[in-house]
Motif scaffolding. Sequence first.
Motif, PDB file in Angstrom:
ATOM      1  N   VAL A 187       0.844  -1.206   0.000  1.00  0.00           N
ATOM      2  CA  VAL A 187       0.000   0.000   0.000  1.00  0.00           C
ATOM      3  C   VAL A 187       0.877   1.252   0.000  1.00  0.00           C
ATOM      4  O   VAL A 187       0.688   2.184  -0.802  1.00  0.00           O
ATOM      5  N   MET A 188       1.870   1.273   0.876  1.00  0.00           N
ATOM      6  CA  MET A 188       2.735   2.446   0.968  1.00  0.00           C
ATOM      7  C   MET A 188       3.501   2.657  -0.341  1.00  0.00           C
ATOM      8  O   MET A 188       3.707   3.787  -0.782  1.00  0.00           O
ATOM      9  N   ALA A 189       3.935   1.584  -0.947  1.00  0.00           N
ATOM     10  CA  ALA A 189       4.695   1.719  -2.195  1.00  0.00           C
ATOM     11  C   ALA A 189       3.832   2.344  -3.277  1.00  0.00           C
ATOM     12  O   ALA A 189       4.293   3.182  -4.066  1.00  0.00           O
ATOM     13  N   TRP A 190       2.562   1.972  -3.304  1.00  0.00           N
ATOM     14  CA  TRP A 190       1.671   2.589  -4.293  1.00  0.00           C
ATOM     15  C   TRP A 190       1.545   4.088  -4.041  1.00  0.00           C
ATOM     16  O   TRP A 190       1.590   4.887  -4.973  1.00  0.00           O
ATOM     17  N   VAL A 191       1.372   4.445  -2.785  1.00  0.00           N
ATOM     18  CA  VAL A 191       1.259   5.873  -2.470  1.00  0.00           C
ATOM     19  C   VAL A 191       2.508   6.606  -2.954  1.00  0.00           C
ATOM     20  O   VAL A 191       2.441   7.617  -3.659  1.00  0.00           O
TER      21      VAL A 191
END
Lengths: 418, 604
Positions: free
Chosen positions: B50-54
């Motif tokens: 999730v963080m990588a997508w952000v």
Amino acid sequence: MMTLLILAVLVLGLMVVFRLSRVADLTNELRGSRQEHITERTNWLQGRLMWLFGAVYLILFVWLPYAYSDVFLPTAASEQGVWIDNMYTYNWWLLGIVFFLTNIALFYFAGRYYHRDGKRAFWYPHNNKLEMVWTVVPTVVLVATIIYGIIVWNRITAAPAPGTMQVEVYSKQFDWTFRYAGKDGKLGATDYRLINAENPLGIVTRKALAARLAGLKEEAAKATADRDAQAHVLPEDLLKEKDKDVAHLNRMVERLLGLQALMEQDIKDNGDNSTYLHGADDKVTKEFHLPVDTDVELLFRSQDVIHSAYLPHLRAQMNTVPGMTTRINIKPTITTDSMRVITNNSEFDYILMCNKVCGISHYNMQSPLTVETSGAFKVWNIVLPVFEKPGAATAQVAEPAAGTKEESAAQTEPGTNK
Amino acid sequence: MSAVVHPQAADNSGHAHADLHQHKQSFVSKYIFSHDHKMISKQFLITAIVMAWVAMIMSIMFRLQIAYPGESFAFTHFFLGDKWAPNGVLSPSMFLGLVTIHGTIMLFFVLTGGLSGTFANLLIPLQIGARDMASGFLNMLSAWFFMAASVMMLSSLFVESGPAAGGWTVYPPLSVLPQAIPGSGTGMTLWLFSMVLFIIGSLMGSLNYIATVLNLRTKGMRMTRLPLTVWGLFLTAIVGVLAFPVLVSAVVLLIMDRMLGTSFYLSEIYIAGEALDNMGGSPILYEHLFWFLGHPEVYIVILPAFGISSEIISTMSRKPIFGYRAMIGSLMAISFMSFLVWAHHMFITGMNPFLGAVFSFTTMLIAVPSSIKVFNYITTLWRGNIIFSPAMLFSIGMVSTFIVGGLTGIIVANAALDIQVHDTYFVVAHFHMVMGVSAIFAMMAAVYHWFPRMYGRMMNTKLGYWHFWGTMIAAYGVFIPMHYVGIGGGPRRYYEYTEFPMFQGHFMDLNVMITVFACMGGLMQIIFTYNFFHSIWYGQKAVENPWHSNTLEWTAPVEHVHGNWPGPLPVVHRWPYDYSKPGKPDDFVPQTVPLEEGEEDEGN
Ligand code: HEM
Ligand SMILES: [Cu+2]
Ligand SMILES: [Cu+2]
């Protein structure tokens, strides 16, 4: 509308891909094939793709700097820059060779040794001699490279010869100010508490200090009176704010008195050598000029946050740090005019830019630099107004002379930083 | 698989009858309050994705602005709204905010928490033959702190004055003074507290990993028989424990300067028409403290990547890793030396030039163990029998990007050369290659390789191929041209280059090229994300040892059980890299297989 369309096409495209892969999967699964079972054919294909990728990669790697060579900076315009550029040349060759050898080996082996059923890999867990070779060889090469590097570094950062011309480069959000020494050839002392519209660099002289003290005392008195007048109508928190302001101003007065004592003591001890006596004839300007073929020591200070003075054409850079003075040596070797000929660009200017993120307008904190013959430099320099004309109340900051190139849009007038 | 076991060796963590623990668990105790290392590793991985997508979407938004300054993008407007992207044009203050949060998330949340957290949790107990981590409770806390830190970091995007915007290094005075940049208000406070939470979590995790590796190895698992993954993760944990506390102290002093009016980092500042009281502090002190963590941090990112790629390259080449001992030695040398090079980030801060010379020298020496590793990878491929699983492709990709980044490292390590490229895009390209892309590739490789171990199902191989080649092309397309932008003098963290005549023409063409490839790279990750989540539920059911690997994690049943092995713990008889050993019927010999009469063990 267009974007929506593109988006829709993308989403649909991806959905199709996923569906297709799902269908392919299901049929394969029915045939009993498994995800982890990778056929010889697939391995062959992936191996060839490794080759293809490696080849295209290396070719484009050579092509890119060739096709975009005008992106690179023109020849180094300072003595130090030439030393740096020579070392770059050596390093590029060294790295280029290693880069090609290792990449060719990597992609070649990857493609060459794809899995073949019934074949076995070569049992080769270690080879001490080989490993020794590739420990020792890189060590020797790297140590040699870095010794070369350190020699150049030491030359660049050596202490300047006594009597070297000093120029101060002063940074603040989001512009640059420069200070040249006057007749005495020395830059005067500074203190950040003296900064105001008339004295953007906070130069300390008897007169400037006295004026600032008087101003501050007046401010403090006014603030105190203001606070006392409103003492019983203001809510407590606002009153506290005012108290804080008053205390701050009083502290400033206190400290400037201390500075004054220090200054007098220094003048008594050192006589004419006291830095407090050198400021009056300093020249503060928004224009940056340097004489060609002359050793210069650039001194850097900052008013607010860390900036970095970056002169790419001179291969020079140094951070400017609030609370301390940093320095570099530089000896420009090519005048702006000659560089215009070399680059075949009549608009060319050396640029000083900020290279440490310092706030919203960091991307536009710049100033052109003019490198000129020492004759032209003297002519330019001599007419700059001095900080305190003997007799005059306060000095003016030189404005860019009419006709010079427009400076950055974000550049504010000196003193409007309130 | 597990051979005869001595009763006292059978169990080393107190779960005497692991299989008895399989009672029904509620959703909450299974997924949230889980002490089980396998579940915790999944929590880390999903959070990191999730963080990588952000962070990736952020990078695309600021790349669009750099390549097409002042142009309107519905994409940007969609995410940022009118306030931060009026008319779809990214605002300068949000630009800096995005750059800062992108770097912070990628480095700390994806490649530290995500990479180490996921794979240390998954692999350490399984590969050393332990029932679980030394302390399941601490482990759970570490995952919680990580998630709390993530939420806090994301929440800073929504505050009125914007997120922290001084770059991921948050140098004072910029990060202390809200007068200097709005992001140094509430956004910065949240950033700092989020980092404190993150570090607490990370320390709890690291201490646990160290304790587990030292104490809970199964019988026969000597340190010289550990898979390189465990070595990488173990050394990472040690480096983390030694480095992160220094960041905490730097951050605490920064918080005090911001909130209590102290002057650790402030001196002689005149800002917004006012001379501040602060005297005697030094921003350089912060830089030293920060980089004392900051440099080891990049090794915290890359050491697990080394371990993972070594393991996968050996397994999929069906060949022992070349120079196992040298690989361990280089990992140790790198970990040790990573503490001796921090000031190479400070060559042009005005630090004493003698220090510059010293740190140039130490930095150059750290390149030696790194080059040994590269040569050993290449020799492992030589005359191998390479199976190109997606994990293997990503591992080879990792080696290739590490070569580029390692070589440009020799430029920036040289203080005199660094004068020219410091804080330009050359440095951005360098660290993305050596750390960003390399570690992301290793992380991808690990996900593909150990997915069957985590979820009991296989990821789709074909989609993996598309994902790899697309990502590989995009990564090079982004970061090779970026070097030239930097060599041309292009500074980093610039909102736009329109104000400079020297940065027009071909310079901007390169920027456009970079942005186009960045968008392509982003799209490729949709394939991965789909493959990942789809396979969790619908992937082909996995078998016990799909890659014919030697390590212990593949001797445990596909269905997760509490305590990892239903029966007694496996016993280890050999090193993990007996691939294609002469005289053996198969091209792999699991670590649990006893040595034959007179057989040599490489791990002895
Ligand atoms: C989607 C792929 C990525 C792209 C297109 C990208 C692009 C960029 C760019 C252009 C910058 C520099 C911005 C500037 O200085 O003006 C940057 C900064 C940074 N990136 Fe990335 N990046 C990507 C992935 C990553 C990854 C995987 C990492 C993990 C290490 C990473 C870590 C960083 C860091 C630490 C910074 C520095 C932030 C700062 O200046 O404070 N990035 N990225
Ligand atoms: Cu600046
Ligand atoms: Cu470093």
